[in-house]
Design a protein around this motif. Structure first.
Motif, PDB file in Angstrom:
ATOM      1  N   GLN A 100      23.123  10.838 -17.615  1.00  8.04           N
ATOM      2  CA  GLN A 100      24.137   9.825 -17.912  1.00  8.04           C
ATOM      3  C   GLN A 100      25.544  10.375 -17.693  1.00  8.04           C
ATOM      4  OE1 GLN A 100      22.753   9.041 -21.896  1.00  8.04           O
ATOM      5  NE2 GLN A 100      21.801   7.103 -21.299  1.00  8.04           N
ATOM      6  N   LEU A 101      25.774  11.621 -18.097  1.00  4.24           N
ATOM      7  CA  LEU A 101      27.090  12.224 -17.902  1.00  4.24           C
ATOM      8  C   LEU A 101      27.395  12.445 -16.424  1.00  4.24           C
ATOM      9  CD1 LEU A 101      27.053  14.796 -20.836  1.00  4.24           C
ATOM     10  CD2 LEU A 101      28.579  12.824 -20.621  1.00  4.24           C
ATOM     11  N   LEU A 102      26.399  12.876 -15.655  1.00  2.00           N
ATOM     12  CA  LEU A 102      26.611  13.080 -14.217  1.00  2.00           C
ATOM     13  C   LEU A 102      27.023  11.787 -13.539  1.00  2.00           C
ATOM     14  CD1 LEU A 102      23.575  15.359 -13.247  1.00  2.00           C
ATOM     15  CD2 LEU A 102      25.981  16.027 -13.361  1.00  2.00           C
ATOM     16  N   VAL A 103      26.342  10.706 -13.884  1.00  2.00           N
ATOM     17  CA  VAL A 103      26.576   9.410 -13.238  1.00  2.00           C
ATOM     18  C   VAL A 103      27.877   8.776 -13.722  1.00  2.00           C
ATOM     19  CG1 VAL A 103      25.688   7.055 -13.037  1.00  2.00           C
ATOM     20  CG2 VAL A 103      24.135   8.999 -12.789  1.00  2.00           C
ATOM     21  N   SER A 104      28.139   8.840 -15.007  1.00  2.00           N
ATOM     22  CA  SER A 104      29.278   8.105 -15.576  1.00  2.00           C
ATOM     23  C   SER A 104      30.630   8.638 -15.124  1.00  2.00           C
ATOM     24  CB  SER A 104      29.207   8.099 -17.105  1.00  2.00           C
ATOM     25  OG  SER A 104      29.418   9.400 -17.621  1.00  2.00           O
ATOM     26  N   HIS A 105      30.690   9.893 -14.717  1.00  2.91           N
ATOM     27  CA  HIS A 105      31.981  10.478 -14.312  1.00  2.91           C
ATOM     28  C   HIS A 105      32.475   9.935 -12.979  1.00  2.91           C
ATOM     29  CE1 HIS A 105      35.183  13.453 -14.397  1.00  2.91           C
ATOM     30  NE2 HIS A 105      34.926  13.705 -13.128  1.00  2.91           N
ATOM     31  N   GLY A 106      31.569   9.512 -12.136  1.00  7.66           N
ATOM     32  CA  GLY A 106      31.970   9.055 -10.800  1.00  7.66           C
ATOM     33  C   GLY A 106      32.000  10.237  -9.847  1.00  7.66           C
ATOM     34  N   SER A 107      33.133  10.468  -9.210  1.00  5.93           N
ATOM     35  CA  SER A 107      33.267  11.541  -8.228  1.00  5.93           C
ATOM     36  C   SER A 107      33.718  12.831  -8.907  1.00  5.93           C
ATOM     37  CB  SER A 107      34.280  11.136  -7.163  1.00  5.93           C
ATOM     38  OG  SER A 107      34.404  12.147  -6.192  1.00  5.93           O
ATOM     39  N   TRP A 108      32.940  13.896  -8.725  1.00  8.45           N
ATOM     40  CA  TRP A 108      33.267  15.218  -9.259  1.00  8.45           C
ATOM     41  C   TRP A 108      33.947  16.015  -8.146  1.00  8.45           C
ATOM     42  CZ3 TRP A 108      32.400  16.401 -14.304  1.00  8.45           C
ATOM     43  CH2 TRP A 108      31.485  15.626 -15.009  1.00  8.45           C
ATOM     44  N   SER A 109      35.096  16.626  -8.428  1.00 10.24           N
ATOM     45  CA  SER A 109      35.834  17.418  -7.435  1.00 10.24           C
ATOM     46  C   SER A 109      35.693  18.903  -7.739  1.00 10.24           C
ATOM     47  CB  SER A 109      37.321  17.054  -7.455  1.00 10.24           C
ATOM     48  OG  SER A 109      37.490  15.704  -7.101  1.00 10.24           O
ATOM     49  N   LEU A 110      35.379  19.685  -6.721  1.00 10.92           N
ATOM     50  CA  LEU A 110      35.244  21.133  -6.887  1.00 10.92           C
ATOM     51  C   LEU A 110      36.598  21.735  -7.234  1.00 10.92           C
ATOM     52  CD1 LEU A 110      33.456  23.670  -6.721  1.00 10.92           C
ATOM     53  CD2 LEU A 110      34.074  23.806  -4.290  1.00 10.92           C
ATOM     54  N   GLU A 111      36.632  22.476  -8.333  1.00  6.86           N
ATOM     55  CA  GLU A 111      37.870  23.111  -8.795  1.00  6.86           C
ATOM     56  C   GLU A 111      37.855  24.623  -8.601  1.00  6.86           C
ATOM     57  OE1 GLU A 111      40.635  21.519  -9.888  1.00  6.86           O
ATOM     58  OE2 GLU A 111      39.578  19.675  -9.347  1.00  6.86           O
ATOM     59  N   SER A 112      36.676  25.249  -8.740  1.00  3.52           N
ATOM     60  CA  SER A 112      36.636  26.709  -8.609  1.00  3.52           C
ATOM     61  C   SER A 112      35.211  27.198  -8.387  1.00  3.52           C
ATOM     62  CB  SER A 112      37.209  27.381  -9.865  1.00  3.52           C
ATOM     63  OG  SER A 112      36.383  27.137 -10.988  1.00  3.52           O
ATOM     64  N   PHE A 113      35.136  28.428  -7.913  1.00  2.42           N
ATOM     65  CA  PHE A 113      33.872  29.155  -7.821  1.00  2.42           C
ATOM     66  C   PHE A 113      34.108  30.519  -8.450  1.00  2.42           C
ATOM     67  CE2 PHE A 113      31.040  32.251  -5.841  1.00  2.42           C
ATOM     68  CZ  PHE A 113      29.817  31.684  -6.142  1.00  2.42           C
ATOM     69  N   THR A 114      33.189  30.939  -9.313  1.00  2.00           N
ATOM     70  CA  THR A 114      33.286  32.233  -9.970  1.00  2.00           C
ATOM     71  C   THR A 114      32.047  33.057  -9.650  1.00  2.00           C
ATOM     72  OG1 THR A 114      34.516  31.216 -11.795  1.00  2.00           O
ATOM     73  CG2 THR A 114      33.557  33.398 -12.198  1.00  2.00           C
ATOM     74  N   VAL A 115      32.253  34.259  -9.127  1.00  2.00           N
ATOM     75  CA  VAL A 115      31.144  35.162  -8.849  1.00  2.00           C
ATOM     76  C   VAL A 115      30.651  35.734 -10.171  1.00  2.00           C
ATOM     77  CG1 VAL A 115      30.466  37.362  -7.800  1.00  2.00           C
ATOM     78  CG2 VAL A 115      31.960  35.793  -6.541  1.00  2.00           C
ATOM     79  N   LEU A 116      29.358  35.586 -10.427  1.00  2.00           N
ATOM     80  CA  LEU A 116      28.747  36.187 -11.604  1.00  2.00           C
ATOM     81  C   LEU A 116      28.033  37.489 -11.248  1.00  2.00           C
ATOM     82  CD1 LEU A 116      27.266  32.973 -13.268  1.00  2.00           C
ATOM     83  CD2 LEU A 116      29.423  34.133 -13.788  1.00  2.00           C
ATOM     84  N   GLU A 117      27.516  37.539 -10.007  1.00  2.00           N
ATOM     85  CA  GLU A 117      26.792  38.736  -9.567  1.00  2.00           C
ATOM     86  C   GLU A 117      26.725  38.754  -8.042  1.00  2.00           C
ATOM     87  OE1 GLU A 117      22.248  40.559  -9.883  1.00  2.00           O
ATOM     88  OE2 GLU A 117      22.742  38.740 -10.968  1.00  2.00           O
ATOM     89  N   ILE A 118      26.983  39.918  -7.462  1.00  2.00           N
ATOM     90  CA  ILE A 118      26.755  40.113  -6.027  1.00  2.00           C
ATOM     91  C   ILE A 118      25.375  40.730  -5.925  1.00  2.00           C
ATOM     92  CG2 ILE A 118      27.520  41.261  -3.916  1.00  2.00           C
ATOM     93  CD1 ILE A 118      30.365  41.279  -5.133  1.00  2.00           C
ATOM     94  N   ARG A 119      24.411  39.961  -5.415  1.00  6.76           N
ATOM     95  CA  ARG A 119      23.013  40.401  -5.416  1.00  6.76           C
ATOM     96  C   ARG A 119      22.660  41.255  -4.210  1.00  6.76           C
ATOM     97  NH1 ARG A 119      19.947  35.208  -8.136  1.00  6.76           N
ATOM     98  NH2 ARG A 119      20.764  35.635 -10.224  1.00  6.76           N
ATOM     99  N   ASP A 120      23.296  41.004  -3.078  1.00  7.12           N
ATOM    100  CA  ASP A 120      23.043  41.810  -1.887  1.00  7.12           C
ATOM    101  C   ASP A 120      24.324  41.838  -1.074  1.00  7.12           C
ATOM    102  OD1 ASP A 120      22.211  43.090   0.408  1.00  7.12           O
ATOM    103  OD2 ASP A 120      20.826  41.520   1.034  1.00  7.12           O
TER     104      ASP A 120
END
Length: 156
Positions: free
Chosen positions: A35-55
């Motif tokens: 319901q939360l995913l749908v009700s917001h409408g369009s989601w805009s990418l704000e950031s990307f955060t690296v949690l781990e560099i795996r390779d």
């Protein structure tokens, strides 16, 4: 006897009054992830955060360089979830329709019409923010290598 009737009447009115004034909003269930995913409408990418560099292979790219590179590539990306479990992922290079589902462990799976599947193993959503954790790649052109990175995409 007359005063006893008034006391009983007063107690009955008090009982009815206290029962009828319950706040029904406290009894409602919170909205589901879907319901939360749908009700917001369009989601805009704000950031990307690296949690781990795996390779990283031969790359010496830092987390900040990876984050900046991914955001440069995906700046302007939006995602829309529809109530019929379809949606659209739009970035500067393309628009990609998909179907989606949420597993019981709150992971999110997007299946694009091309057949590509994107798995987000952690989904955190409120009415104003969507956080998606997944593995992705980052191409380091200096050493000609695709790094495997685990991180969080934040949408608003």
């Amino acid at each position: 006897m007359k005063s006893t009737k008034y006391v009983i009447l007063f107690l009955c009115i008090t009982l009815v009054w206290s029962c009828s004034s319950d706040d029904d909003t406290n009894n409602q269930n919170p909205p589901t992830t879907a319901q939360l995913l749908v009700s917001h409408g369009s989601w805009s990418l704000e950031s990307f955060t690296v949690l781990e560099i795996r390779d990283a292979g031969p790359s010496t790219a830092t987390s900040q360089e990876i984050e900046d590179g991914i955001m440069d590539d995906l700046s302007g990306t939006t995602i829309v979830f529809n109530s019929d479990f379809t949606g659209t992922l739009t970035n500067p290079q393309a628009q990609s329709p998909f179907t989606w589902l949420i597993n019981t462990d709150d992971s999110l799976i997007l299946t694009q019409t091309s057949g590509d599947v994107i798995n987000f193993d952690t989904v955190s959503v409120t009415d104003t923010q969507l956080m998606l954790n997944t593995e992705t790649t980052f191409y380091d052109s200096v050493v000609d290598y695709d790094l495997e990175v685990y991180g969080t995409f934040a949408f608003e």
